[in-house]
Write an enzyme that holds these catalytic residues in place. Structure first.
Site, PDB file in Angstrom:
ATOM      1  N   LYS A  52       0.844  -1.202   0.000  1.00  0.00           N
ATOM      2  CA  LYS A  52       0.000   0.000   0.000  1.00  0.00           C
ATOM      3  C   LYS A  52       0.879   1.252   0.000  1.00  0.00           C
ATOM      4  O   LYS A  52       0.612   2.212  -0.719  1.00  0.00           O
ATOM      5  CB  LYS A  52      -0.951  -0.026   1.203  1.00  0.00           C
ATOM      6  CG  LYS A  52      -2.058  -1.052   1.030  1.00  0.00           C
ATOM      7  CD  LYS A  52      -2.903  -1.309   2.272  1.00  0.00           C
ATOM      8  CE  LYS A  52      -3.838  -2.490   1.989  1.00  0.00           C
ATOM      9  NZ  LYS A  52      -4.685  -2.884   3.116  1.00  0.00           N
ATOM     10  N   GLN A  96      -5.027  -1.589   9.239  1.00  0.00           N
ATOM     11  CA  GLN A  96      -4.881  -2.918   8.637  1.00  0.00           C
ATOM     12  C   GLN A  96      -5.501  -3.982   9.552  1.00  0.00           C
ATOM     13  O   GLN A  96      -5.242  -4.009  10.755  1.00  0.00           O
ATOM     14  CB  GLN A  96      -3.384  -3.212   8.389  1.00  0.00           C
ATOM     15  CG  GLN A  96      -3.112  -4.500   7.649  1.00  0.00           C
ATOM     16  CD  GLN A  96      -3.635  -4.508   6.201  1.00  0.00           C
ATOM     17  OE1 GLN A  96      -3.779  -3.469   5.570  1.00  0.00           O
ATOM     18  NE2 GLN A  96      -3.929  -5.683   5.694  1.00  0.00           N
ATOM     19  N   ASP A 119     -11.260   2.444   3.182  1.00  0.00           N
ATOM     20  CA  ASP A 119     -11.503   1.009   3.043  1.00  0.00           C
ATOM     21  C   ASP A 119     -12.976   0.726   2.741  1.00  0.00           C
ATOM     22  O   ASP A 119     -13.318  -0.369   2.291  1.00  0.00           O
ATOM     23  CB  ASP A 119     -11.163   0.284   4.357  1.00  0.00           C
ATOM     24  CG  ASP A 119      -9.810  -0.401   4.330  1.00  0.00           C
ATOM     25  OD1 ASP A 119      -9.413  -0.873   3.257  1.00  0.00           O
ATOM     26  OD2 ASP A 119      -9.170  -0.477   5.395  1.00  0.00           O
TER      27      ASP A 119
HETATM   28  N1  GUN Z   1      -6.950  -7.012   5.678  1.00  0.00           N
HETATM   29  C1  GUN Z   1      -7.176  -7.772   4.584  1.00  0.00           C
HETATM   30  N2  GUN Z   1      -7.710  -7.024   3.589  1.00  0.00           N
HETATM   31  C2  GUN Z   1      -7.822  -5.766   4.068  1.00  0.00           C
HETATM   32  C3  GUN Z   1      -8.278  -4.542   3.494  1.00  0.00           C
HETATM   33  O1  GUN Z   1      -8.734  -4.453   2.351  1.00  0.00           O
HETATM   34  N3  GUN Z   1      -8.208  -3.461   4.321  1.00  0.00           N
HETATM   35  C4  GUN Z   1      -7.756  -3.533   5.602  1.00  0.00           C
HETATM   36  N4  GUN Z   1      -7.744  -2.419   6.332  1.00  0.00           N
HETATM   37  N5  GUN Z   1      -7.314  -4.649   6.150  1.00  0.00           N
HETATM   38  C5  GUN Z   1      -7.349  -5.762   5.384  1.00  0.00           C
END
Ligand code: GUN
Length: 283
Positions: A52, A96, A119
């Protein structure tokens, strides 16, 4: 021959569009920043978070990295989220998941300002998505819609079957396919006659979390198959929830693993950050 849906190329195109949009915003004096918060040192999460940050650097978004120790309390994390909610220089907040078990995920998600919830996990954004109002769309399902649209696969009127009902993928996926006028069925661990239901699908989205579970006998001839799963096999190679070699000969289009759905999640996150920059700058 089945069409291989190229998530790598499509995600790259979206990132390039986002990059151009960010450059334009920068010229107007608007900078975009995303706060990426990781609690603990789960190795898979560390890889995702790193990807990211790399995508942010590519498109010109400033990433504010918060790497917090495993023992961080819920109160401490809430205080950080609150601080970022109030910080006008921060456009997006990403916590996350999964979080350590002593922190309640729903409490943290609910604390993120919906206008910074890139998200698309906050109930306000989930609700807006369901009733077709503007808001942030959950990145993986929104990415799958982009994969279909940019591969010229129409959704309207099609039998769409989603396997999996998670809050992150299955439920929002069903809502977005419905929004595109698909006829949608959601399957899960209690579904009876799973094979028969899957065989009805023109578009089959698989998010079950079991390596290679979906074989050719779950798939109608000519169906489009979208594989959300990603697993590391004993031989270190990656595979999805779909048994690719068995399904490929009978489907009309399929996403590979890796290089299918995976890269789309981050591309859509970048897209959401730009939306957030535009929205917050208008306030
Ligand atoms: N953990 C697995 N996929 C995601 C996601 O798309 N966003 C976040 N914040 N955590 C995750």
């Amino acid at each position: 021959m089945a069409q291989i849906i190229d998530g790598k190329a499509i995600s790259q195109a979206i990132k390039d569009e986002v990059k151009a949009a960010v450059e334009k915003l920068n010229k107007d004096g608007i900078e975009i920043a995303l706060a990426v918060i990781q609690v603990g040192d789960d190795p898979a999460s560390a890889v995702y978070v790193n990807n990211k940050k790399k995508a942010c650097a590519y498109v010109g978004i400033r990433s504010l990295a918060y790497e917090l120790p495993e023992k961080t309390s819920e109160e401490e994390l809430l205080a950080l989220v609150q601080k970022l909610n109030e910080d006008p220089s921060c456009n997006g907040i990403l916590v996350q998941l999964p979080l350590p078990s002593h922190i309640r995920e729903d409490v943290i998600i609910n604390a993120i300002a919906p206008s910074k919830d890139v998200d698309g996990f906050h109930p306000a954004n989930v609700g807006s998505m369901l009733i077709g109002q503007p808001g942030f769309l959950s990145c993986t399902p929104a990415g799958i819609i982009q994969l279909l649209k940019r591969s010229n696969i129409s959704i309207a009127g099609k039998e769409c079957v989603v396997i999996g009902r998670s809050n992150i993928v299955g439920k929002p996926m069903a809502a977005l396919l419905l929004r595109e006028n698909g006829t949608v069925t959601v399957c899960h661990s209690k579904t009876q006659n799973l094979k028969e239901v899957c065989k009805r699908a023109d578009i089959l989205v698989v998010a079950i979390g079991k390596p290679k579970m979906i074989t050719a006998d779950y798939v109608k001839e000519g169906a489009v198959v979208i594989d959300v799963g990603i697993h590391r096999m004993d031989n270190k190679k990656l595979c999805g929830d779909v048994d690719y070699d068995s399904v490929f000969p009978i489907c009309s289009a399929i996403t590979p693993v890796p290089g299918g759905v995976g890269p789309m999640t981050i591309a859509m996150l970048m897209y959401n950050c730009v939306l957030s920059g535009k929205e917050n700058s208008a306030i």
